[in-house]
Design a protein around this motif. Structure first.
Motif, mmCIF file in Angstrom:
data_model
loop_
_atom_site.group_PDB
_atom_site.id
_atom_site.type_symbol
_atom_site.label_atom_id
_atom_site.label_comp_id
_atom_site.label_asym_id
_atom_site.label_seq_id
_atom_site.Cartn_x
_atom_site.Cartn_y
_atom_site.Cartn_z
ATOM 1 N N SER A 1 0.831 -1.201 0.000
ATOM 2 C CA SER A 1 0.000 0.000 0.000
ATOM 3 C C SER A 1 0.867 1.252 0.000
ATOM 4 O O SER A 1 2.059 1.194 0.262
ATOM 5 N N ASP A 2 0.235 2.378 -0.293
ATOM 6 C CA ASP A 2 0.920 3.669 -0.274
ATOM 7 C C ASP A 2 0.784 4.356 1.075
ATOM 8 O O ASP A 2 1.448 5.351 1.334
ATOM 9 N N GLY A 3 -0.095 3.846 1.907
ATOM 10 C CA GLY A 3 -0.301 4.417 3.232
ATOM 11 C C GLY A 3 -1.203 3.533 4.058
ATOM 12 O O GLY A 3 -1.866 2.628 3.536
ATOM 13 N N LEU A 4 -1.202 3.776 5.353
ATOM 14 C CA LEU A 4 -1.986 2.969 6.286
ATOM 15 C C LEU A 4 -3.074 3.817 6.918
ATOM 16 O O LEU A 4 -2.891 5.013 7.149
ATOM 17 N N ILE A 5 -4.178 3.179 7.216
ATOM 18 C CA ILE A 5 -5.289 3.839 7.895
ATOM 19 C C ILE A 5 -5.371 3.298 9.310
ATOM 20 O O ILE A 5 -5.306 2.091 9.521
ATOM 21 N N VAL A 6 -5.496 4.201 10.278
ATOM 22 C CA VAL A 6 -5.865 3.815 11.638
ATOM 23 C C VAL A 6 -7.294 4.299 11.795
ATOM 24 O O VAL A 6 -7.568 5.499 11.811
ATOM 25 N N GLY A 7 -8.213 3.347 11.857
ATOM 26 C CA GLY A 7 -9.633 3.677 11.917
ATOM 27 C C GLY A 7 -10.057 4.159 13.290
ATOM 28 O O GLY A 7 -9.316 4.043 14.271
ATOM 29 N N PRO A 8 -11.270 4.697 13.375
ATOM 30 C CA PRO A 8 -11.758 5.262 14.634
ATOM 31 C C PRO A 8 -11.796 4.255 15.783
ATOM 32 O O PRO A 8 -11.593 4.627 16.934
ATOM 33 N N ASP A 9 -12.011 2.979 15.478
ATOM 34 C CA ASP A 9 -12.053 1.954 16.532
ATOM 35 C C ASP A 9 -10.690 1.694 17.150
ATOM 36 O O ASP A 9 -10.593 1.115 18.221
ATOM 37 N N HIS A 10 -9.622 2.109 16.468
ATOM 38 C CA HIS A 10 -8.269 1.811 16.930
ATOM 39 C C HIS A 10 -7.463 3.053 17.292
ATOM 40 O O HIS A 10 -6.262 2.969 17.502
ATOM 41 N N LEU A 11 -8.108 4.215 17.359
ATOM 42 C CA LEU A 11 -7.382 5.459 17.654
ATOM 43 C C LEU A 11 -6.765 5.476 19.049
ATOM 44 O O LEU A 11 -5.855 6.254 19.302
ATOM 45 N N HIS A 12 -7.255 4.642 19.944
ATOM 46 C CA HIS A 12 -6.719 4.624 21.305
ATOM 47 C C HIS A 12 -5.905 3.364 21.588
ATOM 48 O O HIS A 12 -5.676 3.024 22.741
ATOM 49 N N SER A 13 -5.482 2.695 20.533
ATOM 50 C CA SER A 13 -4.627 1.520 20.684
ATOM 51 C C SER A 13 -3.182 2.007 20.734
ATOM 52 O O SER A 13 -2.565 2.277 19.703
ATOM 53 N N TYR A 14 -2.640 2.141 21.935
ATOM 54 C CA TYR A 14 -1.290 2.671 22.092
ATOM 55 C C TYR A 14 -0.233 1.838 21.376
ATOM 56 O O TYR A 14 0.661 2.403 20.751
ATOM 57 N N PRO A 15 -0.308 0.499 21.417
ATOM 58 C CA PRO A 15 0.697 -0.269 20.665
ATOM 59 C C PRO A 15 0.636 0.010 19.157
ATOM 60 O O PRO A 15 1.667 0.126 18.502
#
Length: 170
Positions: A116-130
């Protein structure tokens, strides 16, 4: 300011220092394949379900024909990485648009980044510190998707966390 050895005092009042206009007044520009995000308006299209590769490629090509500048692929619940990687490899071969894909865990960033050209961090994972810690060390752009229950301030704090780790392509 009057202490010896202090060159400058930063009076930024925001909890998201690096993502703040006080520190960086200019808009960020991030390169996603052939598209530069931050230069103005663009249209993105994508799929929130995993379809057969041919259908995804047809959707991406139709989106490009309609003026889209990038194609994204969100991952539905239960879509394992082993299913997604071959699909991405084939989609990458058939599609000319820059491709973004959603990551769920820190161990997924490197394999997904290959296709891919970039990664998405979706709203469900915005607080996943790791995941955010790994995204801060990723060698590709990261798109942080804000959900309806995420305030702008929370979203900027998450962006600041990724910026603090050294990834300035957020």
């Amino acid at each position: 300011e009057s202490m010896p050895g202090v060159e400058e005092v930063d009076r930024t009042t925001r909890p998201y220092r690096l993502a703040s206009r006080e520190v960086r007044p200019m808009s960020s520009r991030v390169r996603l394949g052939s598209l530069t995000v931050g230069d103005g308006c663009f249209v993105g299209a994508g799929a929130a379900r995993l379809y057969p590769t041919g259908e995804l490629a047809a959707l991406a090509n139709a989106a490009e024909g309609a003026g889209a500048g990038l194609f994204w692929l969100a991952r539905p619940q239960g879509a394992e990485l082993g299913l997604v990687l071959p699909l991405l490899a084939e989609l990458r071969r058939q599609c000319r648009l820059p491709l973004l894909v959603e990551a769920w865990g820190p161990d997924e960033l490197d394999p997904l980044g290959l296709y891919s050209d970039g990664l998405i961090v979706g709203p469900d994972h915005l607080h996943s510190y790791p995941l955010l810690r790994a995204a801060s060390r990723a060698r590709c752009p990261v798109v942080l998707c804000r959900g309806a229950s995420t305030s702008i301030e929370e979203w900027l704090i998450v962006a600041d966390r990724v910026l603090q780790g050294g990834n300035f392509e957020v």
